[in-house]
Design a protein around this motif. Structure first.
Motif, short mmCIF file in Angstrom:
data_model
loop_
_atom_site.label_atom_id
_atom_site.label_comp_id
_atom_site.label_asym_id
_atom_site.label_seq_id
_atom_site.Cartn_x
_atom_site.Cartn_y
_atom_site.Cartn_z
N GLU A 176 0.80 -1.22 0.00
CA GLU A 176 0.00 0.00 0.00
C GLU A 176 0.84 1.27 0.00
OE1 GLU A 176 -0.12 -1.68 4.28
OE2 GLU A 176 -0.09 -2.42 2.22
N GLN A 177 2.17 1.14 0.17
CA GLN A 177 3.05 2.31 0.14
C GLN A 177 3.63 2.57 -1.24
OE1 GLN A 177 5.57 0.83 3.43
NE2 GLN A 177 5.05 2.69 4.52
N VAL A 178 3.23 1.75 -2.21
CA VAL A 178 3.69 1.91 -3.59
C VAL A 178 2.53 2.46 -4.41
CG1 VAL A 178 4.63 0.77 -5.62
CG2 VAL A 178 5.31 0.01 -3.33
N VAL A 179 2.74 3.64 -5.01
CA VAL A 179 1.71 4.29 -5.81
C VAL A 179 2.23 4.46 -7.23
CG1 VAL A 179 0.23 6.31 -6.07
CG2 VAL A 179 0.83 5.49 -3.78
N GLU A 180 1.63 3.73 -8.17
CA GLU A 180 2.03 3.79 -9.59
C GLU A 180 3.53 3.62 -9.75
OE1 GLU A 180 0.44 7.38 -11.21
OE2 GLU A 180 -1.63 6.63 -11.21
N GLY A 181 4.08 2.67 -9.00
CA GLY A 181 5.48 2.34 -9.17
C GLY A 181 6.46 3.21 -8.39
N HIS A 182 5.94 4.13 -7.56
CA HIS A 182 6.81 5.04 -6.84
C HIS A 182 6.49 5.01 -5.35
CE1 HIS A 182 7.09 6.49 -10.97
NE2 HIS A 182 8.27 6.99 -10.64
N CYS A 183 7.49 5.36 -4.54
CA CYS A 183 7.32 5.43 -3.10
C CYS A 183 6.36 6.56 -2.76
CB CYS A 183 8.68 5.67 -2.43
SG CYS A 183 8.59 5.98 -0.65
N GLU A 184 5.35 6.25 -1.93
CA GLU A 184 4.35 7.27 -1.61
C GLU A 184 4.94 8.40 -0.79
OE1 GLU A 184 1.14 6.08 0.85
OE2 GLU A 184 2.41 5.44 2.51
N ARG A 185 6.05 8.15 -0.08
CA ARG A 185 6.62 9.17 0.80
C ARG A 185 7.52 10.15 0.04
NH1 ARG A 185 7.18 5.08 5.09
NH2 ARG A 185 9.34 4.73 4.51
N CYS A 186 8.40 9.60 -0.82
CA CYS A 186 9.39 10.48 -1.45
C CYS A 186 9.28 10.53 -2.97
CB CYS A 186 10.81 10.05 -1.06
SG CYS A 186 11.30 8.46 -1.79
N GLY A 187 8.48 9.63 -3.57
CA GLY A 187 8.30 9.65 -5.01
C GLY A 187 9.34 8.90 -5.81
N ALA A 188 10.33 8.31 -5.13
CA ALA A 188 11.38 7.59 -5.85
C ALA A 188 10.80 6.34 -6.52
CB ALA A 188 12.50 7.19 -4.89
#
Length: 825
Positions: A176-188
């Motif tokens: 659940e911390q992965v959004v469209e292939g990126h880290c939800e916190r930092c976007g990496a």
């Protein structure tokens, strides 16, 4: 005439104080309470709630259902265990700590305090003496003990597994911390890493988990979900060899008859050998990038038949064992690690997804089955997935029907040592390692000389230490507690280090129902004799969202503990009820939509009895239902009418008249209605038809109001006390008050009412008259009245005439013994 005012804010706390002071709902393991007769036991349990913030409307519905059942079982002769606790470890509290710096223990304690306050204010009949939370050392000491039992039995082991990794935060991410292939916190962009992690061998129990579903009193759709998750398939395991690396790769297939049509070989991105195969090849970086992207998507997305097929060649080949042909290897996201071995032989002529992939990458497509008219097959269209005759295979097989050839091919593979018949399960071993802080520590240490060493039982619990930084930074947060990590080896006494991963929180909730039976035991997780008294759970209640994982894991733990000699039963939950969701304005409640109904606000304004009664009156409790503020008001008025009429009747001077042996007129009508209500509510309780049960009490109250002046006081008092006795399971406070006013007795100490069969037999009955589905009138109808006479009776009813005059009746619906409905326009 006296004014009677229903005041829930006075009534409800008063009865809650009585139940708390007298420990009314507590039940002993040793013997019945003073004054209790020996009776059978009943264990009623709601699924362990996660304490986050405040209880929501779903909690209210779940516990309203459970409490109704608990009360009903108590009053039908059972000693009832109805406990409460909290599933307190987990990611939400840890994420809150990362954002705020507040220790998860503090935020969890605040949430638990809120749950305790509200559950007590709801008047739920909980045995609070057994309360615990899974984050308490007194509980997870025994979670660790169970882990060690599984480890000793070979049911816990370590192996490499893929995890989602944020290179910026240096941390493992939950799905659940992965959004469209990126880290939800930092976007990496998220990457994939292979880590050594702990697993439990639930697959050893796959066949038993499947077979034993037939014995359970569970909703069929839940059993179907479990069967599909276990996913039993019969076929063959076939070995393909990569000569370049000297490694054998087994695949599971349900279609060994198509082996001669395999023209390429595909591995799942999660397969631990993919990067090993790509290492040193020109495709290495392309494979790594592809894997990192593929694993940010769900299995459902990747497995979709409509999705375009993508992949990357691995620069290696494997040998097809049936014809010696070397075929190219690919990594592709349409292959899932959850199926078979995480690798497949691709037969594009006879599989739709393989066909799409072969067309996309220009790979050979070789037909090995031709459909025949007898098989209903198309001899020319590809991909062809039906039965038929083998072609392009081997001389001794061509022309043979594929179903016959299938068994011959499997026997040949077995003789040659290249495969064998096999049963495969979609179910995978349970990955229980979490690179997180707020969880149960795994009780092992690592010693360079002794390897993996279990912590001795007399050193449990391994207590979760306090740390200052909860964010993983290239390792589990617990690794920062260096003094805690450093530990002497229990075996040799030399230097060792503790495991820094924690357990999946599903482990905590996979055995809590056993601990409730013996919650104060400091010497054992539970006494087998005590558990035998209560288990299995007679009625389990919870949301359908837990229909797969939680229930599967709890069943696995129960079977494993039984195999290890700790239990004498195989299934934890004899019967299961899954309640529907409560929506608002036709949508799921959420803060962003502004449609959240707060149980605390409803209870403050209308009282817990109204909240509990309304949420079960909304509709069949297994179905979703939409919240209506007007509906709440209606139930509040209904409870107020009950209390006020009871107060009026109890204040009337006793006329001294004795009850008639042969009641007539209004008394007979009211007695008949009372016993009708007993019958309706009793049947409703057995069928979870709480909405119709409450409706029956409403009808009884209407009859009491109608006959309040013509029926005798004793009859009215009997009818109203019976109404409160029946309704107590849904609205305990007001009904306790009404019953005490009318009888001087405590309703929860009374047996459940029984309907008098003689009073259920009627020469006439009350026929409901509807127009377009709405109640317009009621008429008395003889029991033997036919369809046309019933229609005529209803047509003659004054209020029906008022609603159909001048309109066209297009349909007449007759339910004999119940109603007539005129559909008009």
């Amino acid at each position: 005439m006296a004014e009677y005012r229903y005041d829930h804010k006075e009534i409800e706390p008063r009865w809650q104080e009585v139940w708390a002071a007298e420990h009314t709902w507590e039940v002993s393991n040793d013997q019945p309470r003073t004054g209790e007769a020996q009776s059978s036991t009943s264990y009623v349990l709601e699924m362990l709630p996660y304490p986050s913030g405040e209880p929501h409307i779903g909690h209210l519905k779940c516990y309203a259902v459970g409490d109704a059942i608990a009360h009903f079982h108590r009053r039908t002769g059972h000693r009832v265990l109805h406990p409460m606790g909290y599933d307190a470890f987990g990611l939400p509290a840890e994420n809150h700590a990362i954002k705020t710096g507040v220790h998860p223990r503090a935020s969890t304690a605040a949430s638990i305090a809120s749950f305790q306050r509200q559950f007590r204010s709801w008047g739920i009949s909980i045995d609070w003496s057994r309360e615990f939370a899974t984050h308490e050392p007194r509980y997870y000491r025994w979670t660790q003990w169970i882990f060690l039992q599984l480890l000793q039995a070979g049911l816990a082991y370590r192996k490499e597994a893929a995890v989602k990794w944020c290179p910026n935060d240096q941390t493992v991410l939950a799905n659940e911390q992965v959004v469209e292939g990126h880290c939800e916190r930092c976007g990496a962009e998220v990457q994939v890493r292979q880590l050594e992690q702990w697993f439990l061998r639930i697959t050893d129990y796959a066949e038993r988990l499947l077979a034993d579903l037939d014995e359970l009193d569970w909703p069929e759709h839940v059993k179907t979900m479990q069967r599909n998750w276990i996913g039993r398939s019969e076929g063959a395991e076939v070995t393909f060899r990569c000569e370049q690396l000297g490694v054998d790769y087994p695949v599971f297939t349900t279609r060994p008859d198509t082996l001669f049509g395999a023209t390429f070989f595909v591995m799942a991105p999660e397969h631990p050998d993919v990067m090993r195969l790509a290492a040193g090849t020109p495709q290495e970086q392309a494979v790594r990038d592809y894997i990192n992207h593929a694993l940010t998507e769900s299995g459902e997305e990747r497995g979709s038949a409509e999705r375009s097929k993508t992949g990357v060649p691995l620069g290696r080949t494997v040998t097809n064992p049936v014809n010696g042909e070397k075929i190219p290897m690919y990594v592709a996201d349409y292959v899932l690690m959850e199926y078979g071995t995480g690798a497949i032989m691709a037969v594009p002529a006879h599989d739709e997804r393989d066909y799409a992939f072969a067309r996309a990458y220009g790979l050979p497509i070789r037909r090995v089955i031709e459909g025949t008219p007898e098989d209903g097959g198309d001899e020319h269209g590809l991909p062809y997935t039906g039965d038929g005759l083998l072609v392009n295979s081997r001389a001794n097989l061509d022309g043979i029907h594929n179903r016959k050839a299938l068994s011959e091919i499997v026997r040949w593979l077995d003789r040659e040592g290249r495969g064998h018949a096999s049963v495969n399960y979609r179910l995978r071993d349970w990955l229980v390692s979490r690179q997180r802080y707020w969880g149960c520590p795994i009780p092992v240490v690592y010693c360079e000389d002794c390897g993996i060493v279990p912590v001795p039982e007399d050193q449990l619990p391994v207590v979760l230490p306090d740390i200052e930084d909860y964010a993983p930074r290239g390792r589990s947060p617990l690794a920062t507690a260096e003094d805690w990590v450093a530990s002497p080896c229990p075996s040799c006494g030399g230097p060792a280090r503790r495991e820094t991963d924690t357990m999946d929180t599903f482990v905590d909730s996979s055995w809590y129902f056993l601990r409730y039976c013996d919650a104060s035991n400091d010497e054992q997780a539970f006494s087998p004799a005590v558990v035998k008294e209560w288990m299995p759970v007679n009625q389990y209640i919870g949301g359908v969202e837990h229909a797969i994982l939680h229930l599967m894991y709890a069943r696995f733990f129960t079977k494993a503990l039984a195999d290890l000699g700790h239990l004498d039963f195989q299934e934890p939950f004899r019967a299961l009820f899954t309640q529907g969701m409560v929506t608002k304005d036709g949508a799921k409640m959420s803060k962003s939509k502004g449609n959240v109904v707060s149980p605390a606000a409803i209870v403050d304004r209308y009282g817990a009895d109204t909240a509990r009664c309304y949420i079960l009156f909304m509709g069949p409790p297994e179905q979703d239902a939409d919240w209506s503020d007007d509906g709440v008001e209606g139930v509040y008025r209904f409870l107020g009418r009950l209390w006020r009429l009871a107060a009026e009747v109890s204040d009337r001077e006793d006329s001294g008249q004795r009850a008639e042996q042969h009641p007539q007129g209004a008394d007979l009508d009211l007695l008949r209605k009372t016993h009708w209500a007993i019958d309706r509510v009793s049947h409703g309780m057995h069928r979870f038809a709480f909405n119709t049960a409450i409706a029956a009490v409403m009808e009884l109250l209407n009859e009491c109001s109608r006959l309040r002046e013509s029926a005798r006081q004793q009859t009215l008092s009997f009818a109203l006390s019976t109404a409160s006795s029946l309704l107590f399971v849904f609205a305990p406070h007001v009904c306790a008050d009404v019953y005490m006013m009318l009888t001087g007795e405590r309703v929860w100490e009374q047996p459940w009412p029984h309907a008098d069969p003689a009073l259920l037999e009627r020469d006439v009955y009350e026929l409901v008259c509807q127009v377009n589905g709405k109640l317009r009138d009621r008429v008395q109808a003889p029991s033997d009245t036919g369809r046309e006479e019933l229609i005529a009776l209803c047509r003659a009813a004054p209020n029906v005439q008022a609603h159909i005059d001048g309109k066209q009746v297009i349909k007449e619906i007759v339910v004999p013994g119940k109603l007539v409905n005129f559909v008009v326009r």
